[in-house]
Design a protein around this motif. Structure first.
Motif, PDB file in Angstrom:
ATOM      1  N   GLN A  56      20.485 -18.643 -20.360  1.00  0.00           N
ATOM      2  CA  GLN A  56      20.646 -17.617 -19.348  1.00  0.00           C
ATOM      3  C   GLN A  56      19.464 -16.657 -19.417  1.00  0.00           C
ATOM      4  N   VAL A  57      19.135 -16.049 -18.288  1.00  0.00           N
ATOM      5  CA  VAL A  57      18.019 -15.113 -18.232  1.00  0.00           C
ATOM      6  C   VAL A  57      18.458 -13.867 -17.484  1.00  0.00           C
ATOM      7  N   GLN A  58      17.993 -12.736 -17.938  1.00  0.00           N
ATOM      8  CA  GLN A  58      18.257 -11.466 -17.265  1.00  0.00           C
ATOM      9  C   GLN A  58      16.973 -10.991 -16.593  1.00  0.00           C
ATOM     10  N   LEU A  59      17.111 -10.498 -15.384  1.00  0.00           N
ATOM     11  CA  LEU A  59      15.951 -10.092 -14.593  1.00  0.00           C
ATOM     12  C   LEU A  59      16.084  -8.631 -14.186  1.00  0.00           C
ATOM     13  N   VAL A  60      15.006  -7.881 -14.358  1.00  0.00           N
ATOM     14  CA  VAL A  60      15.002  -6.468 -13.991  1.00  0.00           C
ATOM     15  C   VAL A  60      13.746  -6.177 -13.177  1.00  0.00           C
ATOM     16  N   GLU A  61      13.952  -5.759 -11.926  1.00  0.00           N
ATOM     17  CA  GLU A  61      12.831  -5.432 -11.044  1.00  0.00           C
ATOM     18  C   GLU A  61      12.447  -3.965 -11.194  1.00  0.00           C
ATOM     19  N   SER A  62      11.193  -3.685 -10.888  1.00  0.00           N
ATOM     20  CA  SER A  62      10.704  -2.311 -10.867  1.00  0.00           C
ATOM     21  C   SER A  62       9.533  -2.226  -9.898  1.00  0.00           C
ATOM     22  N   GLY A  63       9.175  -0.996  -9.535  1.00  0.00           N
ATOM     23  CA  GLY A  63       7.996  -0.785  -8.714  1.00  0.00           C
ATOM     24  C   GLY A  63       8.265  -0.441  -7.266  1.00  0.00           C
ATOM     25  N   GLY A  64       9.527  -0.462  -6.863  1.00  0.00           N
ATOM     26  CA  GLY A  64       9.834  -0.113  -5.483  1.00  0.00           C
ATOM     27  C   GLY A  64       9.629   1.367  -5.218  1.00  0.00           C
ATOM     28  N   GLY A  65       9.662   1.732  -3.944  1.00  0.00           N
ATOM     29  CA  GLY A  65       9.502   3.130  -3.581  1.00  0.00           C
ATOM     30  C   GLY A  65       9.187   3.298  -2.118  1.00  0.00           C
ATOM     31  N   LEU A  66       8.771   4.503  -1.776  1.00  0.00           N
ATOM     32  CA  LEU A  66       8.418   4.847  -0.396  1.00  0.00           C
ATOM     33  C   LEU A  66       6.897   4.821  -0.259  1.00  0.00           C
ATOM     34  N   VAL A  67       6.422   4.135   0.769  1.00  0.00           N
ATOM     35  CA  VAL A  67       4.988   4.016   0.980  1.00  0.00           C
ATOM     36  C   VAL A  67       4.710   4.032   2.479  1.00  0.00           C
ATOM     37  N   GLN A  68       3.541   4.535   2.844  1.00  0.00           N
ATOM     38  CA  GLN A  68       3.167   4.548   4.260  1.00  0.00           C
ATOM     39  C   GLN A  68       2.649   3.181   4.688  1.00  0.00           C
ATOM     40  N   ALA A  69       2.832   2.890   5.943  1.00  0.00           N
ATOM     41  CA  ALA A  69       2.339   1.630   6.501  1.00  0.00           C
ATOM     42  C   ALA A  69       0.837   1.503   6.262  1.00  0.00           C
ATOM     43  N   GLY A  70       0.432   0.291   5.904  1.00  0.00           N
ATOM     44  CA  GLY A  70      -0.968   0.017   5.622  1.00  0.00           C
ATOM     45  C   GLY A  70      -1.323   0.110   4.155  1.00  0.00           C
ATOM     46  N   ASN A  71      -0.478   0.734   3.381  1.00  0.00           N
ATOM     47  CA  ASN A  71      -0.736   0.885   1.957  1.00  0.00           C
ATOM     48  C   ASN A  71      -0.183  -0.298   1.158  1.00  0.00           C
ATOM     49  N   SER A  72      -0.327  -0.203  -0.163  1.00  0.00           N
ATOM     50  CA  SER A  72       0.055  -1.302  -1.047  1.00  0.00           C
ATOM     51  C   SER A  72       1.108  -0.855  -2.052  1.00  0.00           C
ATOM     52  N   LEU A  73       1.797  -1.843  -2.573  1.00  0.00           N
ATOM     53  CA  LEU A  73       2.798  -1.610  -3.612  1.00  0.00           C
ATOM     54  C   LEU A  73       2.855  -2.868  -4.469  1.00  0.00           C
ATOM     55  N   ARG A  74       3.130  -2.685  -5.743  1.00  0.00           N
ATOM     56  CA  ARG A  74       3.229  -3.827  -6.662  1.00  0.00           C
ATOM     57  C   ARG A  74       4.592  -3.817  -7.319  1.00  0.00           C
ATOM     58  N   LEU A  75       5.332  -4.885  -7.117  1.00  0.00           N
ATOM     59  CA  LEU A  75       6.631  -5.038  -7.754  1.00  0.00           C
ATOM     60  C   LEU A  75       6.475  -5.889  -9.010  1.00  0.00           C
ATOM     61  N   SER A  76       7.274  -5.574 -10.007  1.00  0.00           N
ATOM     62  CA  SER A  76       7.300  -6.360 -11.230  1.00  0.00           C
ATOM     63  C   SER A  76       8.728  -6.767 -11.552  1.00  0.00           C
TER      64      SER A  76
END
Length: 127
Positions: free
Chosen positions: A1-21
Motif C-alpha cells: 500500500q502507498v500513501q500519497l500527500v499533495e502540496s503546492g496548490g494555491g491562488l494564482v493569476q492567469a498566465g502564471n505558474s504553479l508546481r504541485l508535488s
C-alpha cells in the motif's frame, strides 16, 4: 500500500505558474505508475498527466499539453506537476494517484487504472 500527500496548490493569476508535488510513502515508489487528475466544481474527475514507472514515458490531456509537465524522482519518492501559462479553466482540486499494475514504460490515462489517491490540493486561477 502507498500513501500519497499533495502540496503546492494555491491562488494564482492567469498566465502564471504553479508546481504541485506529491510525496509517497509505503511500498517501493518505483513500483507505481503515477498520474495527476483534477476535478472542477460540478464536473467529473478528469485525467491531466501521467508518467510511467521508469519515467521514460508521459501522457497529457489535450487541454494541458504544452503547458504542463509531469516528472518523478524515484529516489525521493515524489512526483511533480509543473503548470505553466495557467488559465481560469485550470481551476480545480488536483489529485495525485498511483497505479500498481502495468508495464514498466506505460503511463496510465484511465482513472480506473489507479489504486491509490491523495486527498487533493486546490488550485485556483484568477482572471
Amino acid at each position: 500500500q502507498v500513501q500519497l500527500v499533495e502540496s503546492g496548490g494555491g491562488l494564482v493569476q492567469a498566465g502564471n505558474s504553479l508546481r504541485l508535488s506529491c510525496a509517497a510513502s509505503g511500498r517501493t515508489f518505483s513500483s507505481y505508475a503515477m498520474g495527476w487528475f483534477r476535478q472542477a466544481p460540478g464536473k467529473e474527475r478528469e485525467f491531466v498527466a501521467a508518467i510511467s514507472r521508469s519515467a521514460l514515458n508521459t501522457e497529457y490531456a489535450d487541454s494541458v499539453k504544452g503547458r504542463f509537465g509531469i516528472s518523478r524522482d524515484n529516489a525521493k519518492n515524489t512526483v511533480n506537476l509543473q503548470m505553466n501559462s495557467l488559465k481560469p479553466e485550470d481551476t480545480a482540486v488536483y489529485y495525485c494517484a498511483a497505479a500498481s499494475t502495468g508495464l514498466l514504460n506505460t503511463p496510465h490515462v484511465r482513472r480506473a487504472a489507479y489504486d491509490y489517491w491523495g486527498q487533493g490540493t486546490l488550485v485556483t486561477v484568477s482572471s
